[in-house]
Design a protein around this motif. Structure first.
Motif, mmCIF file in Angstrom:
data_model
loop_
_atom_site.group_PDB
_atom_site.id
_atom_site.type_symbol
_atom_site.label_atom_id
_atom_site.label_comp_id
_atom_site.label_asym_id
_atom_site.label_seq_id
_atom_site.Cartn_x
_atom_site.Cartn_y
_atom_site.Cartn_z
ATOM 1 N N ILE A 78 0.843 -1.204 0.000
ATOM 2 C CA ILE A 78 0.000 0.000 0.000
ATOM 3 C C ILE A 78 0.875 1.249 0.000
ATOM 4 O O ILE A 78 0.670 2.176 -0.788
ATOM 5 N N GLU A 81 2.758 1.755 -3.294
ATOM 6 C CA GLU A 81 1.859 2.246 -4.347
ATOM 7 C C GLU A 81 1.500 3.724 -4.138
ATOM 8 O O GLU A 81 1.640 4.545 -5.049
ATOM 9 N N LYS A 82 1.061 4.058 -2.937
ATOM 10 C CA LYS A 82 0.604 5.429 -2.655
ATOM 11 C C LYS A 82 1.744 6.444 -2.725
ATOM 12 O O LYS A 82 1.587 7.531 -3.286
ATOM 13 N N GLU A 85 2.882 6.981 -6.335
ATOM 14 C CA GLU A 85 1.968 7.811 -7.131
ATOM 15 C C GLU A 85 2.300 9.293 -7.034
ATOM 16 O O GLU A 85 2.079 10.052 -7.984
ATOM 17 N N TYR A 90 10.282 5.945 -0.262
ATOM 18 C CA TYR A 90 9.695 5.074 0.764
ATOM 19 C C TYR A 90 10.636 3.918 1.087
ATOM 20 O O TYR A 90 11.450 3.510 0.261
ATOM 21 N N ASP A 210 -4.798 1.710 4.118
ATOM 22 C CA ASP A 210 -5.106 2.250 2.795
ATOM 23 C C ASP A 210 -5.920 3.541 2.896
ATOM 24 O O ASP A 210 -5.650 4.523 2.196
ATOM 25 N N LEU A 213 -3.665 6.418 4.294
ATOM 26 C CA LEU A 213 -2.669 6.795 3.274
ATOM 27 C C LEU A 213 -3.306 7.541 2.108
ATOM 28 O O LEU A 213 -2.690 8.438 1.531
ATOM 29 N N THR A 214 -4.533 7.183 1.763
ATOM 30 C CA THR A 214 -5.232 7.865 0.669
ATOM 31 C C THR A 214 -5.417 9.341 1.002
ATOM 32 O O THR A 214 -5.154 10.217 0.176
ATOM 33 N N THR A 217 -1.746 11.125 1.231
ATOM 34 C CA THR A 217 -1.105 11.365 -0.072
ATOM 35 C C THR A 217 -1.897 12.366 -0.911
ATOM 36 O O THR A 217 -1.330 13.092 -1.716
ATOM 37 N N SER A 218 -3.208 12.416 -0.676
ATOM 38 C CA SER A 218 -4.034 13.395 -1.377
ATOM 39 C C SER A 218 -3.650 14.811 -0.950
ATOM 40 O O SER A 218 -3.541 15.729 -1.771
ATOM 41 N N SER A 221 -0.332 15.658 -2.458
ATOM 42 C CA SER A 221 -0.538 15.940 -3.887
ATOM 43 C C SER A 221 -1.013 17.377 -4.104
ATOM 44 O O SER A 221 -0.592 18.055 -5.049
#
Length: 261
Positions: A78, A81-82, A85, A90, A210, A213-214, A217-218, A221
């Motif tokens: 997870i 991936e995050k 992106e 990491y 998940d 982290l969503t 990372t948002s 971003s």
């Protein structure tokens, strides 16, 4: 994006550890006890996600990197991936001792990787014996596994984001020594005083990890987008700025001789 308590609930973010394993310093974030398990107060979790997100967005907007650390099985993929992106470094394999406190040595290892890649491109690699090539390939694979995600990290990170601070205690200690801000998912069995930005949450379930982290990372971003917009605005204003006209030289004054009467 705003954090909804309902979505945190559905992801199981509220499930803490067994009450006998808890750390008393997590008391402010515990809502209740149910069947011998502590339940995390999700309203506080939502508020802490917003707080951490705002701080992380600022760090990202300043151009600093945020290093994600998670070596536990449920979190590895997870996080990879995050973080990938948003192009952040990491560590999902074993934490390399001295990763922060001995950063110069780590950078040397990364440069070693780059030199092996150059050898393969310029043909030097093929001049080695079969045994030497095998040894170099093994070294390259080992370095890639441990350090592959931090090849672009040319200086110490602006912050650390950790999943499970008990497991990643070495990383926490190194960051503390260097005064690097620590953001972390902190479960009920951990001491939140070790972290600058606490996100009280279940750090064992993949759905919970998940979900957190969503949101994190948002926020990062958004910080990166803000930095990009500022750069573009600065570049365009520089291009559009009219060139200042050259100052004309003042004509030389002619000396006027005055006659004395």
């Amino acid at each position: 994006m705003a954090v909804e308590v309902k979505e945190l609930l559905e992801a199981g973010v509220h499930f803490g550890h067994l009450t006998r394993k808890w750390d008393p310093n997590m008391a402010p974030y515990v809502y209740m006890e149910r069947n011998g398990i502590h339940i995390i107060n999700l309203y506080k979790t939502a508020a802490k996600i917003d707080e951490a997100g705002a701080a992380l967005a600022k760090i990202a907007a300043s151009g600093r990197k945020i290093l994600f650390v998670a070596t536990k099985k449920q979190a590895k993929d997870i996080v990879a991936e995050k973080a990938g992106e948003i192009n952040m470094p990491y560590i999902t394999e074993r934490w390399p001792g001295g990763m922060l406190t001995n950063f110069v040595t780590i950078r040397k290892a990364v440069k070693k990787m780059a030199s092996i890649d150059r050898m393969k491109k310029d043909g030097t690699f093929m001049t080695l014996s079969k045994k030497e090539r095998l040894q170099v390939d093994r070294l390259r694979a080992k370095l890639e596994k441990n350090l592959g995600s931090i090849t672009d990290m040319t200086r110490l990170p602006g912050a650390l984001f950790v999943v499970d601070i008990k497991r990643e205690h070495i990383a926490i200690k190194e960051a503390q020594k260097l005064n690097i801000p620590i953001f972390a998912m902190v479960d009920t069995n951990s001491d939140p005083r070790q972290v600058d930005y606490v996100i009280p949450a279940n750090d064992d379930a993949s759905k919970s990890i998940d979900k957190i982290l969503t949101h994190v990372t948002s926020a990062i971003s958004e910080g990166l987008a803000e930095r990009k917009a500022e750069k573009e605005a600065a570049a365009s204003s520089k291009e559009e700025a009219p060139k200042a006209p050259k100052a004309k030289k003042a004509p030389a004054k002619k000396a006027v001789a005055e006659e004395e009467e």
